[in-house]
Design a protein around this motif. Structure first.
Motif, mmCIF file in Angstrom:
data_model
loop_
_atom_site.group_PDB
_atom_site.id
_atom_site.type_symbol
_atom_site.label_atom_id
_atom_site.label_comp_id
_atom_site.label_asym_id
_atom_site.label_seq_id
_atom_site.Cartn_x
_atom_site.Cartn_y
_atom_site.Cartn_z
ATOM 1 N N SER A 212 1.127 -1.196 0.131
ATOM 2 C CA SER A 212 0.369 0.120 0.152
ATOM 3 C C SER A 212 0.789 0.712 0.126
ATOM 4 O O SER A 212 2.339 1.223 0.629
ATOM 5 N N ARG A 244 -2.125 -4.110 4.162
ATOM 6 C CA ARG A 244 -3.289 -4.620 3.660
ATOM 7 C C ARG A 244 -3.608 -5.893 4.422
ATOM 8 O O ARG A 244 -2.952 -6.932 4.093
ATOM 9 N N ALA A 262 -6.339 2.995 8.679
ATOM 10 C CA ALA A 262 -5.997 3.380 7.017
ATOM 11 C C ALA A 262 -4.792 4.605 7.347
ATOM 12 O O ALA A 262 -5.133 5.080 8.558
ATOM 13 N N GLU A 267 -5.564 2.785 1.416
ATOM 14 C CA GLU A 267 -5.745 1.397 2.080
ATOM 15 C C GLU A 267 -7.716 2.338 2.953
ATOM 16 O O GLU A 267 -7.769 1.030 3.333
ATOM 17 N N SER A 268 -7.757 3.265 2.632
ATOM 18 C CA SER A 268 -8.966 3.614 3.383
ATOM 19 C C SER A 268 -10.104 2.955 2.206
ATOM 20 O O SER A 268 -11.659 2.790 2.728
ATOM 21 N N LYS A 272 -10.408 -3.286 7.294
ATOM 22 C CA LYS A 272 -9.516 -3.129 8.766
ATOM 23 C C LYS A 272 -10.165 -4.560 9.370
ATOM 24 O O LYS A 272 -11.539 -4.478 9.850
#
Length: 428
Positions: A212, A244, A262, A267-268, A272
């Protein structure tokens, strides 16, 4: 036996000037609740507890308070060092934390027994044996010598990592045999003793792992990725470093838990999680992802100014008409402008688009192309985010007159110089 696998907390991180304290505090509170609800025997954090080697005081307070709160639940805690962590910082209080049911392994030591930990069930009986392997720094495993090629260094480092895992795994097997013999003797059973699983950890990049934006550091020295087949035959391998959540090479027992929040805009886009791992009869029985709630909304938008206006109104326009929930955080935005990137007043135009919307724009970037921007092809990057090798490779890519042989020679000379500098730092 039930463990909870997490990693990459990055306590103390500042994201584009924004503190993540509230998110981390909420996560740690939520994590305690999960430990209690699922009666977790041991929590394993596979590296990068802190974001830097010198975390701010509030991050240390969060860490210490979490340990005290977790102690009440009866859950054992194991903290492994990551590449963002300072070994000395993690180890400064490990003797004290050991009295609170917490084991800290910030870096490797000369004695393999220091990295073999018995995980106990809540009743105090042995439940598993852990190969507690933190981030492996190249200078702790191999020595660099003048004239070595990059390929030779990679092979030597990969072999050293494999050897280290083998040594710790063999030590764990020996501990398991002793424990199982003791259990059989106590139960006065001459038959097969109760089997104990062996769990291993790691903080590294594996072949095929999905990176990421927030993972930019040099993975392990000059080793780009470690082959999953080189791990020892542990029943479960709890990995950290990649943010991730993912399995490795299709193997359900080799997993990254990912970061709990994140740490970058890309990543958002995904959920998660932490991983609840159950063992039965000494073998892996089930891995259950526990989704981590999101406390800070983050979104990315891309398009021309006209397209961005439509997108923002579609997503946030209704929120302007309704009263925003008191205390609800504004959404952090990343805006990529296409087509209108020539405008000199781009930032005020974007700010005008989001005026009165419940958002906060943290980054505006222009979509660029062409070799002229190869060194900074992504305006999201800063020198602080790039590794030394990445900066060198970006600069080298601009030299169109160099042939492959010259590039290889320059690369080897750079690796040699960097290794000499690192050896000098470790000697100090």
């Amino acid at each position: 036996m039930r463990i909870l696998h997490s990693s990459d907390w990055h306590l103390g991180q500042h994201f584009m000037g924004k503190s993540r304290e509230a998110e981390h505090r909420a996560f740690l509170t939520w994590l305690i609740e999960q430990v209690q609800a699922h009666q977790v025997d041991a929590l394993v954090v596979a590296g990068d507890l802190f974001d830097t080697g010198t975390p701010p005081s509030y991050a240390r307070r969060l860490y210490n308070q979490f340990i005290a709160d977790l102690r009440v639940t009866g859950c054992q805690l194991v903290i492994l060092g990551g590449n963002h962590d300072s070994v000395s910082t993690l180890h400064e209080s490990r003797e004290l934390l050991a009295c609170l049911g917490t084991t800290v392994v910030g870096g490797i030591t000369a004695d393999p027994a220091d990295q073999v930990i018995v995980l106990q069930r809540r009743d105090g009986s042995p439940g598993a044996v852990l190969c507690a392997i933190p981030y492996l720094r190249p200078r702790d495993l191999i020595e660099s010598h003048a004239g070595e090629s990059t390929q030779h260094k990679r092979q030597a480092l990969s072999a050293a990592i494999s050897h280290h895992y083998t040594v710790i795994y063999d030590a764990a097997c020996a501990v398991r045999e002793v424990l199982q013999a003791q259990q059989a003797q106590q139960a006065q059973q001459a038959a097969e003793p109760c089997a104990l699983p062996i769990i291993a950890t790691g903080h590294l990049t594996c072949v095929g792992g999905q990176l990421s934006e927030s993972v930019r550091e040099l993975y392990i020295g000059t080793l780009e990725a470690y082959p999953a087949a080189a791990f020892p035959p542990a029943d479960y391998i709890a990995l950290g470093h990649l943010h991730r959540a993912q399995t490795v090479g299709g193997a359900s027992h080799i997993r990254y838990s990912g970061s709990p929040i994140a740490l970058s805009f890309d990543e958002s886009r995904g959920s998660k999680q932490v991983l609840l791992v159950d063992f039965e009869n000494g073998k892996l029985a089930e891995v259950t992802p526990l989704p981590v709630p999101g406390w800070q909304p983050m979104q990315s938008f891309s398009g021309t100014l006209k397209e961005l206006e439509a997108q923002l109104q579609q997503v946030f326009g209704q929120a302007c008409d309704d009263d925003q929930t008191p205390g609800e955080p504004a959404t952090w935005l990343e805006i990529e402008v296409r087509g209108d990137d020539y405008l000199s007043d781009l930032q005020p135009r974007v700010q005008q688009l989001v005026e009165a919307l419940p958002v906060e724009v943290l980054r505006i970037r222009r979509q660029r192309s062409g070799s002229s921007t190869a060194l900074a092809r992504d305006s999201r990057e800063t020198l602080q985010e790039l590794s030394v090798h990445e900066v060198f490779e970006r600069r080298l890519s601009l030299e169109d007159t160099l042939d492959e042989g010259a590039r290889a020679r320059l690369g080897e000379a750079f690796d040699l110089l960097l290794a000499q500098l690192q050896d000098g730092e470790s000697a100090v």
